[in-house]
Design an enzyme around this catalytic site. Structure first.
Site, PDB file in Angstrom:
ATOM      1  N   GLU A 121       0.279   4.088  -7.992  1.00 54.33           N
ATOM      2  CA  GLU A 121       0.811   2.820  -7.485  1.00 54.33           C
ATOM      3  C   GLU A 121       1.382   1.982  -8.639  1.00 54.33           C
ATOM      4  OE1 GLU A 121      -2.987   1.499  -5.748  1.00 54.33           O
ATOM      5  OE2 GLU A 121      -3.020  -0.137  -7.201  1.00 54.33           O
TER       6      GLU A 121
ATOM      7  N   HIS B 267      -2.476  -2.956  -2.295  1.00 53.19           N
ATOM      8  CA  HIS B 267      -3.674  -3.232  -3.110  1.00 53.19           C
ATOM      9  C   HIS B 267      -4.083  -4.713  -3.026  1.00 53.19           C
ATOM     10  CE1 HIS B 267      -6.054  -1.559  -6.781  1.00 53.19           C
ATOM     11  NE2 HIS B 267      -6.748  -2.469  -6.135  1.00 53.19           N
TER      12      HIS B 267
ATOM     13  N   ARG C 184      -9.609   3.513  -4.738  1.00 51.31           N
ATOM     14  CA  ARG C 184      -8.622   3.652  -5.797  1.00 51.31           C
ATOM     15  C   ARG C 184      -7.677   4.778  -5.436  1.00 51.31           C
ATOM     16  NH1 ARG C 184      -9.318  -0.591  -7.543  1.00 51.31           N
ATOM     17  NH2 ARG C 184      -9.889  -1.275  -9.640  1.00 51.31           N
TER      18      ARG C 184
HETATM   19  C1  DGY Z   1     -10.812  -4.430  -7.953  1.00 50.80           C
HETATM   20  O1  DGY Z   1     -11.300  -5.525  -8.248  1.00 50.80           O
HETATM   21  O2  DGY Z   1     -11.173  -3.377  -8.473  1.00 50.80           O
HETATM   22  C2  DGY Z   1      -9.732  -4.446  -6.942  1.00 50.80           C
HETATM   23  O3  DGY Z   1      -9.364  -3.173  -6.565  1.00 50.80           O
HETATM   24  C3  DGY Z   1      -8.530  -5.193  -7.471  1.00 50.80           C
HETATM   25  O4  DGY Z   1      -7.915  -4.399  -8.437  1.00 50.80           O
END
Ligand code: DGY
Length: 335
Positions: free
Chosen positions: A269, A287, A240
Protein backbone atom coordinates in the site's frame (compact mmCIF):
# COMPACT_ATOMS: atom_id res chain seq x y z
CA UNK A 1 21.88 23.26 27.90
CA UNK A 2 20.62 22.90 24.33
CA UNK A 3 17.36 21.09 23.75
CA UNK A 4 17.39 17.59 22.19
CA UNK A 5 16.67 17.67 18.45
CA UNK A 6 13.86 15.66 16.97
CA UNK A 7 12.41 15.00 13.53
CA UNK A 8 8.68 14.54 12.92
CA UNK A 9 8.68 12.64 9.66
CA UNK A 10 5.07 13.25 8.49
CA UNK A 11 2.42 15.90 8.95
CA UNK A 12 0.65 15.62 12.32
CA UNK A 13 -1.63 17.75 14.50
CA UNK A 14 -0.18 21.30 14.88
CA UNK A 15 -0.98 21.28 18.62
CA UNK A 16 1.24 18.22 19.06
CA UNK A 17 4.07 19.94 17.17
CA UNK A 18 3.56 22.97 19.46
CA UNK A 19 3.77 20.73 22.52
CA UNK A 20 6.91 18.99 21.26
CA UNK A 21 8.49 22.39 20.57
CA UNK A 22 8.29 23.23 24.28
CA UNK A 23 10.70 20.35 24.93
CA UNK A 24 12.73 19.97 21.76
CA UNK A 25 14.29 21.65 18.81
CA UNK A 26 11.78 20.27 16.26
CA UNK A 27 12.15 19.76 12.52
CA UNK A 28 8.62 18.99 11.35
CA UNK A 29 7.43 17.87 7.94
CA UNK A 30 4.14 19.77 7.95
CA UNK A 31 4.20 19.96 4.13
CA UNK A 32 4.03 16.15 4.28
CA UNK A 33 6.76 15.61 1.71
CA UNK A 34 7.43 11.90 1.10
CA UNK A 35 11.18 11.69 1.65
CA UNK A 36 13.34 9.00 0.11
CA UNK A 37 15.33 6.77 2.47
CA UNK A 38 18.43 8.89 1.74
CA UNK A 39 16.60 12.13 2.53
CA UNK A 40 15.24 10.69 5.73
CA UNK A 41 18.74 9.65 6.81
CA UNK A 42 20.12 13.08 5.94
CA UNK A 43 17.53 14.76 8.18
CA UNK A 44 17.94 12.24 11.00
CA UNK A 45 21.74 12.36 11.24
CA UNK A 46 21.81 15.15 13.80
CA UNK A 47 18.63 14.15 15.69
CA UNK A 48 18.20 12.52 19.08
CA UNK A 49 14.71 11.30 18.35
CA UNK A 50 12.07 10.85 15.68
CA UNK A 51 8.30 10.69 15.60
CA UNK A 52 7.23 8.47 12.72
CA UNK A 53 3.92 7.27 11.34
CA UNK A 54 4.79 3.66 10.67
CA UNK A 55 5.64 4.01 6.99
CA UNK A 56 9.35 4.83 7.36
CA UNK A 57 11.63 1.79 7.63
CA UNK A 58 13.95 2.02 10.62
CA UNK A 59 16.61 -0.48 9.64
CA UNK A 60 20.29 -1.24 10.17
CA UNK A 61 21.44 1.04 7.33
CA UNK A 62 19.56 4.03 8.75
CA UNK A 63 20.73 3.29 12.29
CA UNK A 64 24.36 3.03 11.18
CA UNK A 65 24.12 6.47 9.56
CA UNK A 66 22.34 8.13 12.49
CA UNK A 67 24.57 7.51 15.47
CA UNK A 68 22.97 10.25 17.63
CA UNK A 69 19.52 8.71 17.37
CA UNK A 70 18.18 7.34 20.68
CA UNK A 71 14.45 6.87 20.15
CA UNK A 72 11.99 6.35 17.32
CA UNK A 73 8.42 6.86 18.43
CA UNK A 74 5.80 5.39 16.10
CA UNK A 75 2.36 6.97 16.04
CA UNK A 76 0.90 3.51 15.38
CA UNK A 77 0.33 0.34 17.32
CA UNK A 78 1.86 -1.82 14.58
CA UNK A 79 5.62 -1.47 14.29
CA UNK A 80 6.58 -3.69 11.39
CA UNK A 81 8.54 -0.70 10.03
CA UNK A 82 11.01 -1.26 12.89
CA UNK A 83 13.86 -3.73 12.63
CA UNK A 84 13.60 -4.29 16.38
CA UNK A 85 16.72 -6.45 16.61
CA UNK A 86 18.81 -3.85 14.78
CA UNK A 87 17.38 -1.06 16.94
CA UNK A 88 18.12 -2.97 20.13
CA UNK A 89 21.65 -3.74 18.94
CA UNK A 90 22.16 -0.04 18.17
CA UNK A 91 20.73 0.98 21.55
CA UNK A 92 17.80 2.79 19.92
CA UNK A 93 14.47 2.60 21.70
CA UNK A 94 11.28 2.02 19.72
CA UNK A 95 7.85 2.95 21.05
CA UNK A 96 4.32 2.51 19.70
CA UNK A 97 0.77 3.57 20.60
CA UNK A 98 -1.23 0.60 21.90
CA UNK A 99 -4.49 0.80 23.85
CA UNK A 100 -5.55 4.30 22.79
CA UNK A 101 -6.80 2.99 19.43
CA UNK A 102 -8.19 -0.39 20.49
CA UNK A 103 -11.91 0.38 20.62
CA UNK A 104 -11.87 2.68 17.58
CA UNK A 105 -10.09 0.05 15.50
CA UNK A 106 -12.45 -2.68 16.72
CA UNK A 107 -15.40 -0.43 15.74
CA UNK A 108 -13.96 -0.16 12.25
CA UNK A 109 -13.32 -3.89 11.98
CA UNK A 110 -16.97 -4.38 12.69
CA UNK A 111 -17.99 -1.66 10.23
CA UNK A 112 -16.00 -3.38 7.50
CA UNK A 113 -17.46 -6.77 8.42
CA UNK A 114 -21.00 -5.42 8.20
CA UNK A 115 -20.37 -3.47 5.00
CA UNK A 116 -18.91 -6.60 3.40
CA UNK A 117 -21.56 -9.04 4.63
CA UNK A 118 -24.43 -6.72 3.69
CA UNK A 119 -22.82 -5.53 0.45
CA UNK A 120 -23.09 -1.86 1.40
CA UNK A 121 -20.59 -0.31 -1.00
CA UNK A 122 -21.46 -2.61 -3.89
CA UNK A 123 -25.13 -1.64 -3.65
CA UNK A 124 -24.28 2.05 -3.23
CA UNK A 125 -22.25 2.00 -6.45
CA UNK A 126 -25.22 0.39 -8.19
CA UNK A 127 -27.56 3.08 -6.93
CA UNK A 128 -25.18 5.95 -7.79
CA UNK A 129 -24.77 4.51 -11.27
CA UNK A 130 -28.53 4.95 -11.80
CA UNK A 131 -29.09 1.20 -12.13
CA UNK A 132 -31.78 0.94 -9.46
CA UNK A 133 -35.08 0.84 -11.30
CA UNK A 134 -37.11 -1.57 -9.20
CA UNK A 135 -37.07 -3.67 -6.03
CA UNK A 136 -36.25 -7.32 -6.35
CA UNK A 137 -36.32 -10.08 -3.73
CA UNK A 138 -32.68 -11.05 -4.21
CA UNK A 139 -31.19 -7.65 -4.89
CA UNK A 140 -27.90 -7.48 -2.98
CA UNK A 141 -28.97 -10.28 -0.68
CA UNK A 142 -25.95 -10.76 1.54
CA UNK A 143 -24.80 -12.83 4.49
CA UNK A 144 -26.35 -12.76 7.96
CA UNK A 145 -24.29 -11.08 10.65
CA UNK A 146 -26.30 -11.67 13.84
CA UNK A 147 -26.21 -15.25 15.02
CA UNK A 148 -23.42 -16.20 12.60
CA UNK A 149 -19.96 -17.50 13.48
CA UNK A 150 -17.28 -14.86 13.90
CA UNK A 151 -13.72 -16.12 13.50
CA UNK A 152 -10.81 -14.04 14.73
CA UNK A 153 -7.19 -14.71 13.83
CA UNK A 154 -4.97 -12.86 16.32
CA UNK A 155 -6.59 -12.27 19.69
CA UNK A 156 -4.79 -9.25 21.12
CA UNK A 157 -6.59 -6.20 22.43
CA UNK A 158 -8.25 -5.32 19.10
CA UNK A 159 -9.28 -8.93 18.46
CA UNK A 160 -10.87 -9.04 21.90
CA UNK A 161 -12.74 -5.80 21.15
CA UNK A 162 -14.15 -7.33 17.98
CA UNK A 163 -15.08 -10.52 19.81
CA UNK A 164 -17.03 -8.57 22.44
CA UNK A 165 -18.89 -6.59 19.80
CA UNK A 166 -19.81 -9.78 17.97
CA UNK A 167 -20.75 -11.86 20.99
CA UNK A 168 -22.53 -9.27 23.09
CA UNK A 169 -23.92 -6.98 20.39
CA UNK A 170 -24.83 -9.41 17.62
CA UNK A 171 -25.26 -12.74 19.37
CA UNK A 172 -22.49 -14.28 17.29
CA UNK A 173 -20.68 -17.47 18.15
CA UNK A 174 -17.06 -16.38 18.51
CA UNK A 175 -14.10 -18.63 17.76
CA UNK A 176 -10.48 -17.57 17.63
CA UNK A 177 -6.96 -18.73 16.99
CA UNK A 178 -3.90 -17.05 18.43
CA UNK A 179 -0.27 -17.87 19.22
CA UNK A 180 -1.26 -18.16 22.85
CA UNK A 181 -4.61 -18.99 24.32
CA UNK A 182 -6.44 -16.34 26.37
CA UNK A 183 -6.97 -16.89 30.09
CA UNK A 184 -10.32 -18.52 30.99
CA UNK A 185 -11.44 -15.13 32.42
CA UNK A 186 -10.72 -13.31 29.15
CA UNK A 187 -12.32 -16.09 27.09
CA UNK A 188 -15.45 -15.73 29.23
CA UNK A 189 -15.42 -11.93 28.89
CA UNK A 190 -15.16 -12.23 25.11
CA UNK A 191 -17.46 -15.29 24.99
CA UNK A 192 -14.81 -16.74 22.68
CA UNK A 193 -13.66 -20.35 22.17
CA UNK A 194 -10.15 -21.30 21.15
CA UNK A 195 -9.93 -23.48 18.02
CA UNK A 196 -7.17 -24.70 15.72
CA UNK A 197 -6.28 -22.60 12.68
CA UNK A 198 -7.92 -25.21 10.41
CA UNK A 199 -11.15 -25.19 12.41
CA UNK A 200 -11.16 -21.42 12.34
CA UNK A 201 -10.87 -21.36 8.56
CA UNK A 202 -13.51 -24.04 8.09
CA UNK A 203 -16.10 -22.76 10.56
CA UNK A 204 -16.04 -18.96 10.39
CA UNK A 205 -18.81 -17.19 8.52
CA UNK A 206 -16.83 -13.98 8.90
CA UNK A 207 -13.09 -14.24 9.44
CA UNK A 208 -11.36 -11.14 10.81
CA UNK A 209 -7.56 -10.83 10.73
CA UNK A 210 -6.04 -8.86 13.59
CA UNK A 211 -2.58 -10.41 13.91
CA UNK A 212 0.73 -8.53 13.66
CA UNK A 213 2.73 -8.68 10.44
CA UNK A 214 5.92 -10.68 10.93
CA UNK A 215 7.93 -12.97 8.64
CA UNK A 216 5.82 -15.84 10.03
CA UNK A 217 2.49 -14.17 9.20
CA UNK A 218 3.50 -13.25 5.64
CA UNK A 219 0.77 -14.66 3.35
CA UNK A 220 -0.85 -16.41 6.30
CA UNK A 221 -3.96 -16.32 4.11
CA UNK A 222 -3.35 -17.48 0.55
CA UNK A 223 -5.17 -19.76 -1.88
CA UNK A 224 -4.74 -22.88 0.29
CA UNK A 225 -6.32 -21.16 3.32
CA UNK A 226 -9.08 -19.57 1.23
CA UNK A 227 -9.87 -23.02 -0.16
CA UNK A 228 -10.62 -24.20 3.39
CA UNK A 229 -13.13 -21.39 3.99
CA UNK A 230 -16.87 -21.68 3.37
CA UNK A 231 -17.92 -20.41 -0.08
CA UNK A 232 -20.38 -18.15 1.76
CA UNK A 233 -17.72 -16.69 4.07
CA UNK A 234 -16.26 -13.19 4.16
CA UNK A 235 -12.67 -12.25 4.97
CA UNK A 236 -11.81 -8.98 6.73
CA UNK A 237 -8.25 -7.64 6.99
CA UNK A 238 -7.63 -4.71 9.33
CA UNK A 239 -4.21 -5.99 10.40
CA UNK A 240 -1.46 -5.35 7.86
CA UNK A 241 -0.88 -5.76 4.15
CA UNK A 242 1.18 -8.84 3.37
CA UNK A 243 -0.75 -11.08 5.77
CA UNK A 244 -3.11 -11.84 2.90
CA UNK A 245 -1.83 -12.83 -0.53
CA UNK A 246 -3.86 -10.11 -2.28
CA UNK A 247 -3.40 -11.59 -5.78
CA UNK A 248 -4.71 -14.97 -4.63
CA UNK A 249 -7.60 -13.26 -2.84
CA UNK A 250 -8.55 -11.27 -5.96
CA UNK A 251 -8.71 -14.50 -7.96
CA UNK A 252 -10.75 -16.23 -5.28
CA UNK A 253 -13.21 -13.33 -5.17
CA UNK A 254 -13.48 -13.31 -8.93
CA UNK A 255 -14.27 -17.05 -8.92
CA UNK A 256 -16.62 -16.59 -5.92
CA UNK A 257 -14.64 -19.12 -3.91
CA UNK A 258 -15.61 -16.94 -0.93
CA UNK A 259 -18.50 -14.47 -0.88
CA UNK A 260 -16.63 -11.27 -0.16
CA UNK A 261 -13.80 -9.43 1.51
CA UNK A 262 -13.32 -6.18 3.39
CA UNK A 263 -9.80 -4.79 3.25
CA UNK A 264 -8.33 -1.78 5.01
CA UNK A 265 -4.69 -2.77 4.44
CA UNK A 266 -2.86 -3.96 1.34
CA UNK A 267 0.38 -5.53 0.23
CA UNK A 268 2.58 -2.65 -0.96
CA UNK A 269 0.00 0.00 0.00
CA UNK A 270 -0.89 2.64 -1.03
CA UNK A 271 -0.77 0.57 -4.22
CA UNK A 272 -3.65 -1.88 -4.46
CA UNK A 273 -3.50 -5.21 -6.28
CA UNK A 274 -5.23 -4.33 -9.61
CA UNK A 275 -7.39 -7.48 -9.50
CA UNK A 276 -9.01 -6.25 -6.28
CA UNK A 277 -10.15 -3.07 -8.03
CA UNK A 278 -11.93 -5.16 -10.67
CA UNK A 279 -14.05 -7.35 -8.42
CA UNK A 280 -17.36 -6.07 -7.04
CA UNK A 281 -17.52 -8.22 -3.91
CA UNK A 282 -14.83 -6.43 -1.95
CA UNK A 283 -15.02 -3.34 0.26
CA UNK A 284 -11.80 -1.34 0.06
CA UNK A 285 -10.72 1.42 2.47
CA UNK A 286 -7.37 3.27 2.66
CA UNK A 287 -5.93 2.11 6.02
CA UNK A 288 -8.31 4.15 8.17
CA UNK A 289 -9.25 1.72 10.96
CA UNK A 290 -7.93 4.01 13.71
CA UNK A 291 -8.93 7.22 11.94
CA UNK A 292 -11.21 9.19 14.21
CA UNK A 293 -10.08 12.67 15.17
CA UNK A 294 -10.13 11.83 18.88
CA UNK A 295 -8.15 8.62 18.52
CA UNK A 296 -5.56 9.99 16.10
CA UNK A 297 -5.01 12.89 18.52
CA UNK A 298 -4.53 10.43 21.39
CA UNK A 299 -2.07 8.45 19.28
CA UNK A 300 -0.07 11.59 18.42
CA UNK A 301 0.02 12.70 22.06
CA UNK A 302 1.12 9.26 23.24
CA UNK A 303 3.88 9.24 20.62
CA UNK A 304 4.93 12.69 21.89
CA UNK A 305 4.72 11.53 25.53
CA UNK A 306 7.13 8.70 24.77
CA UNK A 307 9.66 11.08 23.20
CA UNK A 308 9.37 13.62 26.00
CA UNK A 309 9.68 11.04 28.77
CA UNK A 310 12.64 9.22 27.29
CA UNK A 311 14.64 12.19 26.07
CA UNK A 312 14.11 13.89 29.44
CA UNK A 313 15.49 10.85 31.27
CA UNK A 314 12.29 9.15 32.37
CA UNK A 315 10.80 5.73 31.59
CA UNK A 316 9.13 5.53 28.18
CA UNK A 317 5.41 4.72 28.43
CA UNK A 318 4.98 2.11 25.71
CA UNK A 319 8.37 0.74 24.64
CA UNK A 320 8.62 -2.15 22.19
CA UNK A 321 12.21 -3.01 23.17
CA UNK A 322 12.25 -2.02 26.86
CA UNK A 323 15.68 -3.59 27.41
CA UNK A 324 17.17 -0.54 25.65
CA UNK A 325 15.53 1.79 28.14
CA UNK A 326 16.64 -0.35 31.08
CA UNK A 327 20.25 -0.19 29.92
CA UNK A 328 20.13 3.55 29.34
CA UNK A 329 20.54 5.88 32.29
CA UNK A 330 18.58 8.56 30.38
CA UNK A 331 19.27 11.63 28.38
CA UNK A 332 20.05 13.77 31.40
CA UNK A 333 23.07 11.59 32.05
CA UNK A 334 24.17 11.74 28.41
CA UNK A 335 23.80 15.34 27.35
C1 DGY B 1 -1.67 1.15 13.56
O1 DGY B 1 -1.70 1.94 14.50
O2 DGY B 1 -0.88 0.21 13.50
C2 DGY B 1 -2.64 1.39 12.46
O3 DGY B 1 -2.64 0.37 11.54
C3 DGY B 1 -2.33 2.70 11.78
O4 DGY B 1 -1.17 2.53 11.02
Amino acid sequence: MSKPRILVTRKIFPEVIARLSQHFDVEANQDDVLWSDAELIERLRDKDGALTTGTQAINAALLAACAKLRIVSNMTVGYNNFDVAAMTAAGVLGTNTPDVLTETTADFGFALLMATARRVTESEHYLRAGKWTRWSYDMFAGAEVHGSTLGILGMGRIGQGIAKRGAHGFGMKVIYHNRSRLTPELEAECKASYVSRDELLAEADHLVLVLPYTPESHHAIGSAEIARMKPTATLINIARGGIVDDAALAEALMDRRIAGAGLDVFEGEPKVQPGLLQVPNVVLTPHIASATVKTRLKMAHLAADNLIAYLEGREPITPVNPAVARNDPGSAARS
